[in-house]
Design a protein around this motif. Structure first.
Motif, PDB file in Angstrom:
ATOM      1  N   UNK A 130       0.819  -1.208   0.000  1.00  0.00           N
ATOM      2  CA  UNK A 130       0.000   0.000   0.000  1.00  0.00           C
ATOM      3  C   UNK A 130       0.856   1.261   0.000  1.00  0.00           C
ATOM      4  N   UNK A 131       1.993   1.213   0.680  1.00  0.00           N
ATOM      5  CA  UNK A 131       2.862   2.383   0.711  1.00  0.00           C
ATOM      6  C   UNK A 131       3.437   2.669  -0.676  1.00  0.00           C
ATOM      7  N   UNK A 132       3.916   1.652  -1.360  1.00  0.00           N
ATOM      8  CA  UNK A 132       4.491   1.859  -2.689  1.00  0.00           C
ATOM      9  C   UNK A 132       3.422   2.266  -3.701  1.00  0.00           C
ATOM     10  N   UNK A 133       2.242   1.642  -3.616  1.00  0.00           N
ATOM     11  CA  UNK A 133       1.155   2.036  -4.513  1.00  0.00           C
ATOM     12  C   UNK A 133       0.693   3.463  -4.207  1.00  0.00           C
ATOM     13  N   UNK A 134       0.693   3.806  -2.910  1.00  0.00           N
ATOM     14  CA  UNK A 134       0.317   5.165  -2.523  1.00  0.00           C
ATOM     15  C   UNK A 134       1.303   6.194  -3.047  1.00  0.00           C
ATOM     16  N   UNK A 135       2.596   5.860  -2.986  1.00  0.00           N
ATOM     17  CA  UNK A 135       3.608   6.771  -3.519  1.00  0.00           C
ATOM     18  C   UNK A 135       3.421   6.966  -5.023  1.00  0.00           C
ATOM     19  N   UNK A 136       3.143   5.871  -5.720  1.00  0.00           N
ATOM     20  CA  UNK A 136       2.925   5.963  -7.163  1.00  0.00           C
ATOM     21  C   UNK A 136       1.685   6.792  -7.478  1.00  0.00           C
ATOM     22  N   UNK A 137       0.628   6.604  -6.701  1.00  0.00           N
ATOM     23  CA  UNK A 137      -0.613   7.354  -6.929  1.00  0.00           C
ATOM     24  C   UNK A 137      -0.400   8.846  -6.696  1.00  0.00           C
ATOM     25  N   UNK A 138       0.305   9.189  -5.632  1.00  0.00           N
ATOM     26  CA  UNK A 138       0.591  10.599  -5.348  1.00  0.00           C
ATOM     27  C   UNK A 138       1.372  11.218  -6.506  1.00  0.00           C
ATOM     28  N   UNK A 139       2.380  10.484  -6.987  1.00  0.00           N
ATOM     29  CA  UNK A 139       3.208  11.002  -8.078  1.00  0.00           C
ATOM     30  C   UNK A 139       2.386  11.188  -9.354  1.00  0.00           C
ATOM     31  N   UNK A 140       1.496  10.239  -9.648  1.00  0.00           N
ATOM     32  CA  UNK A 140       0.673  10.336 -10.855  1.00  0.00           C
ATOM     33  C   UNK A 140      -0.316  11.493 -10.757  1.00  0.00           C
TER      34      UNK A 140
END
Length: 424
Positions: A130-140
């Motif tokens: 969830x942390x890595x997916x969250x980081x990717x979502x924030x960046x996108x």
């Protein structure tokens, strides 16, 4: 075989750490500083000094407890270089690890079965996802936002100069779209690199690499690590032929299932002399089900079943419900579903952090999950019958220390694994 009731004057300790990229020197320094604290609390003497070894990292310990002097040599399996190599992944490769590891645990039904026992370590396993997916979502999202503004700016410039006909309309449309995509890509790469640079606090990449390493072979041990374990076993076998009173193998965290495999192989291969030192196994903060529940962990399941039924080695497993990174009080043999007839081991004990640490210490540490996961190797304010330094360097053998000790009433021993096949 030596009498367990005789004071231990000389001991060899073989420590197998978990998935840790830091050089084993940290374990010596942890032992030195925490050992001094525990000795002051317990009213005994302890001295730690460096020692030389070609194949391991070693230090020497001397204690005086209840008038008995004991000398111990502690060797650590060095595999931090293997860990660092496995962590040297690009950001895209780490996200591929995320997808692959999640698929392995979900598709095999292992994740669901692990949650039947302890949710803490499963949450810890899901955290990097969830942390890595969250980081990717924030960046996108941020990239789309800034890219949208840039595209709007191009269209505003187009209208400002009246370039809205035919060729210019298409040209500026493509320029705006290309600029938007470039900003999106640049923002994603920039933010993901920034997040990765902060991973010493977030632990998302570290944990992702950890779980990916464990699941990479669907439960089987990677060949490079197996070779290192075989070499370590040779050193243990040599100690079992020496004139010491006890040989103690300690496995911490994911090092617990490695220690189980090493000890099981030593017994099966006939390298544990009947008239030699007493061999004992201590597993701390284990996460064995994360591996033993996977389909190809047949050798580990065989080792679990074998050690549980033998009477050559005393096996004590210590954990604590306060440690959210371990499968606390879960009998690794029973929950894996490989309990043999006449099962004898392991003895499941609780370090009971809420009772062995002062309230102020517990308040200070309870949300420091990784520090708590190392508490088994540290000093306790109010130790009961678990004192890591007396166990590893004191005059009482592991078997004698816990002779007649009842297992924790809160232990979990219900079979939960889907996969129970054993290696031949």
């Amino acid at each position: 075989m030596r009498d367990d009731q005789r004071p231990v004057r000389q001991r060899r300790v073989f420590h197998i750490p978990g998935y840790d990229p830091i050089h084993p020197r940290r374990y010596r320094e942890l032992y030195r500083t925490e050992g001094a604290k525990q000795a002051e609390i317990g009213g005994y003497e302890i001295a730690v000094k460096a020692a030389q070894s070609e194949d391991t990292f070693r230090w020497a310990v001397k204690t005086r407890i209840d008038g008995v002097e004991t000398v111990a040599r502690i060797d650590v399996l060095v595999w931090s270089d293997i860990v660092r190599k496995s962590m040297a992944q690009t950001i895209p490769a780490t996200y591929w690890q995320l997808l692959r590891t999640a698929w392995i645990y979900i598709a095999t039904g292992t994740l669901r079965r692990l949650m039947w026992m302890r949710k803490g370590p499963v949450i810890a396993a899901l955290y990097p996802v969830f942390m890595l997916l969250g980081q990717l979502l924030i960046a996108i999202v941020l990239g789309l936002y800034l890219g949208g503004w840039a595209e709007a700016g191009v269209l505003w410039f187009q209208r400002l100069f009246g370039l809205t006909d035919g060729f210019f309309f298409a040209l500026f449309g493509w320029i705006g779209f290309a600029l938007k995509c470039a900003i999106l890509l640049g923002m994603v790469l920039t933010l993901l690199h920034w997040f990765k640079s902060k991973d010493s606090r977030l632990y998302a990449y570290y944990l992702m690499h950890d779980y990916a390493f464990s699941a990479g072979k669907w439960g089987a041990t990677p060949p490079e690590l197996q070779a290192r374990m075989d070499l370590f076993a040779e050193t243990i076998a040599a100690a079992l032929s020496s004139d010491v009173d006890e040989v103690l193998v300690v496995g911490h965290s994911s090092g617990a299932h490695l220690a189980i495999a090493v000890v099981a192989d030593l017994i099966r291969e006939g390298r544990v002399p009947t008239d030699g030192p007493r061999l004992a196994l201590l597993t701390l903060g284990q996460v064995v089900p994360m591996v033993s529940f996977l389909p190809d962990a047949r050798e580990l399941r065989r080792d679990l079943a074998f050690l549980a039924g033998q009477d050559r080695v005393a096996w004590v497993d210590v954990s604590a419900p306060g440690d959210g990174c371990s499968f606390a009080l879960c009998d690794p043999v029973a929950v894996t579903g490989v309990t043999p007839p006449g099962k004898k081991w392991p003895l499941i004990l609780s370090a009971s952090f809420t009772q062995t640490l002062k309230p102020e210490t517990w308040r200070k540490l309870r949300w420091r999950f990784f520090r708590l996961h190392f508490q088994y190797l540290c000093a306790f304010d109010q130790p009961k019958d678990y004192d890591y330094f007396q166990i590893t360097a004191g005059p009482v053998s592991l078997a004698e220390r816990y002779r007649g000790r009842a297992p924790s009433k809160s232990r979990i021993d219900v079979p939960a694994s889907k996969y129970t096949s054993l290696a031949p």
